[in-house]
Every structure is written in C-alpha cells, then in structure tokens.
Design a protein around this motif. Structure first.
Motif: not given
Length: 428
Positions: A126, A128-131, A133, A136-137, A146, A348
């Motif tokens: 949940e 991933e979309s907040k960070y 990109p 996150w990677k 992760q 974020q």
C-alpha cells in the motif's frame, strides 16, 4: 504529529526521560529485542540509527498510545551503525529490532534481502504509490523484496551564517547569497573573499565539499554494472575539495566528529552544504545560534546527499511489533512532525503540497521557507546509482581527504592515494 499537540508530547517525554537517558544516548551496540510472549505481552523495540531523526517525540507519543511497547533509542556514529548491523546480520543474532540504513549503504543491504523482513509480506504494498518512485526502488531487491520504508530524502541547499557574512561585507539576503555562486569555483572565490576580510575559514571541511559535488554528478563511485568509476564523478568532486583545502578556506574539520561540532559553536566556519537533514544537526549542536543561520541555493544546482530507510532485521523476536511501529512512523502526521522538528524532508511527494510542509518556515533558520526550498529540490531530483560497496568506498576516500586536511598527506599525492584506497574498498 504536530497535530498530536506539542505540550502533550513534551509531558510524555519528560515522564520517561529518567529511565531512558542511559539506553537512549549511549551509542552502544544493541542486542535484539525480547520475546513478547515471555514477558506477559510487554514488548521492547530497540532502534539503531545515527544523528537526530526526530524519534524522541515519536517515541513518547507511541508509548503513550501503546503501553505494552517500550522503545529504546540508540543513536550511534554513522559508519559504525552500518558496520555493526552488517556484523550482526552475518552472525545471525544481536541485530536491533529496527535499523536505519542510509542511501550510501542501501544497495549493500538490499542484496541481503533474506536477512530482512519483506514489507510486501506485511501489507507494505500500500505504501508504494505514496513514495517517490526512485525512493521505493532503491530499497527493493533484485528478486522483488522490499526491505525498507523510506524516511527522508536529502535534497541539497547551502546553509550560511548571516551574522558572519555581514561582518565580512557579504550580502545576507538568501536570494543575493544564492547569486554569489552558481558553480563551485565561484563558491571558492567567495570563500577567499571571506577569509581575506575576516582572517577566518569559510567552509567546514573538504569532505563536505566532496560529498555534495559528487552527488551532483551523473555517475558516482559505481555504475550500474558495479564497476568502480573513479575518473568520473569522484575525480570532479575530489578536485573541488582539494581546491578548497589548498585555497585555505576549509576549517579542515572531520565531519560528524566532536571537533566538527565544536566548530559550529566557535564560529570556525560560515557555510556548509545542507541537505534537509543537516538542519536538525545544526539546531541540536548550536541552539544558541537561533536566527543566525539561513539557507541559500547550492552551487552546481540540485543533487541528493543522504536519506534513509527503516528496516526490520528478520532475526528479531518482535518483528510484527517492529513493522507496526515503522508503518506508524511513516504516516503523514509523523513525517510532518519529524520535518518540523529536525528538518528531515519526507520522501512521500504528496506531503510537499501539504500546507503543513509547504507553508512551514523554520524559525531557527531565520524563518527560511524550508518546506518550499527542499520540496522543490526533491521533486527535481535525478538519483544517482549507488553500488553495493558505495558506503565503504566513500568512507575510504573521505579518510584520504581527512589526511590531507590534517597535514599527513600532500594534496598532489592525494588523488593516487584515494584511487588506491577506493580500489581496496571495492575488492573487500
């Protein structure tokens, strides 16, 4: 967490301070947490990090709402914390329940993903979309595990002492100061002017020239094939640091060491490279200098220096409780509170548009609009690949720069020595 109320947090912190002063400030290596089943449901979470990550307020608030959880903070030396974590992972025991890992070491540790809790197995997808990109990677292993939830990013600016600039006849307005140096050669020239006027050194250290210049290069120590590339970005950054040292504008203080902290207090330099997290260090080190610091643009423009992740070593006995605490720490309220307290900019991007960040002005830094300054740098960042050996390699090269600063190595011989030491680190 600003919304939790500062008075409430201070009261909670005061009530537990006496019992935590030894464990929270010792800098000692920590053994892993206790088994909650063997302690009647009471859980102790031991957290290893460095510097000031704004955890004191978070700890007080979380313990108040979770009376069965006791949090023990261990802020140690930056390199030592990473080295200790590596040793404990190899040994298979003794790691803290939660460990911070910096960007310079994240590739090294994500290649050992089996030794960490995979947040994707704990409902972490949940986030991933907040960070950002790329953030996150950076903590995602090659096989899709992760290992970390991002804390902050280190978009670069330049902090300077307005009172010392005024004494040197230099402008003090942040926009005017930014115009003094669009590149690093101009920065060094301003440093010469400052020294000529005051007889004092301008910048804190050669290593704090090296790191931001390196962060601005397309390729750092390693390319994505893990090949050492010293003749590219590292050489550009190294030469910049040598220019500053040879121009005699560097106070030659080893970063994050006691004499560096004393340098803040004794006005031994007037400027230093300032990723967002540096604001907290300045404030903690020299609180009496409130209102004497401000923030300008950094020469060369942009770059990222630092930024960390919270990880949970898999060997811990309280991994679920640790994951719960990390998930709570990276929620918007807590991230905003950390930003306001120590300056660490969240990773974020939705928070960059939150009025609590965007409209925030740091009183300590002459009411600089830190939300606007650092949010703009973060959104435009083009992250540099950092190899598995980036951390040890950086330390090896920094040590060479320190030897030059301390007079133990001549500048003209330093580059060859830096290459030699970097190659050793790459092969270790």
């Amino acid at each position: 967490m600003e919304r939790l109320g500062k008075r409430t947090l201070r009261a909670a912190a005061a009530g537990i301070a006496a019992t935590l002063v030894v464990a929270g400030c010792s800098g000692q290596a920590l053994e892993g947490g206790n088994d909650d089943k063997a302690n009647g449901g009471q859980v102790t979470l031991k957290i290893a990090f460095w510097g000031d990550m704004g955890l004191d307020k978070l700890k007080a608030a979380y313990e108040k709402d979770h009376p069965n959880v006791k949090i023990v903070l261990n802020s140690g030396e930056y390199n030592a914390q990473h080295e200790d974590l590596q040793k404990k992972l190899v040994a298979g025991n003794g790691a803290p329940d939660i460990s911070a890992i910096d960007e310079g070491f994240i590739v090294q540790f994500r290649s050992q993903a089996d030794k960490f809790v995979n947040y994707l197995d704990k409902g972490g997808a949940e986030f991933e979309s907040k960070y950002l990109p790329w953030k996150w990677k950076q903590s995602l292993s090659a096989d899709g595990k992760q290992i970390g939830l991002g804390t902050d990013v280190g978009g670069l600016a330049m902090c300077y002492r307005t009172d010392l600039f005024k004494k040197a006849g230099l402008p003090t307005d942040r926009e005017a100061v930014s115009k003094l140096w669009t590149n690093w050669d101009q920065f060094i020239e301003v440093g010469k002017q400052y020294k000529a006027k005051t007889g004092k050194k301008f910048v804190d250290s050669g290593t704090n020239m090296f790191n931001p210049v390196l962060a601005q290069q397309p390729v750092g120590f390693y390319d994505e094939q893990e090949q050492l590339k010293m003749d590219g970005g590292p050489k550009v950054a190294f030469e910049a640091s040598m220019k500053a040292i040879q121009a005699d504008i560097s106070a030659d203080l080893a970063s994050f060491q006691p004499n560096w902290d004393q340098g803040f207090k004794k006005d031994q330099f007037a400027v230093l490279a300032c990723p967002a997290w540096m604001l907290g260090h300045i404030q903690d080190t020299a609180p009496e200098q409130k209102g004497k610091w401000d923030i300008a643009s950094i020469p060369g423009g942009g770059g990222n220096w630092g930024g960390s992740w919270w990880t949970v070593p898999a060997q811990g006995k309280n991994v679920d409780a640790a994951v719960d605490f990390v998930k709570w720490m990276v929620q918007p309220e807590q991230q905003i509170e950390v930003f306001k307290t120590v300056g660490n900019l969240p990773s974020q991007p939705a928070l960059y548009k939150d009025p609590a960040v965007l409209d925030y002005k740091k009183e300590f830094m002459s009411n600089a609009p830190t939300g606007q300054i650092f949010a703009a740098t973060a959104e435009n960042l083009k992250p540099q690949y950092l190899g598995k050996k980036n951390g040890p390699t950086r330390v090896a090269v920094e040590n060479v720069i320190t030897r030059v600063q301390q007079g133990g190595l001549k500048p003209e011989a330093a580059w060859a020595e830096a290459v030699k030491e970097a190659e050793k680190a790459a092969k270790s």
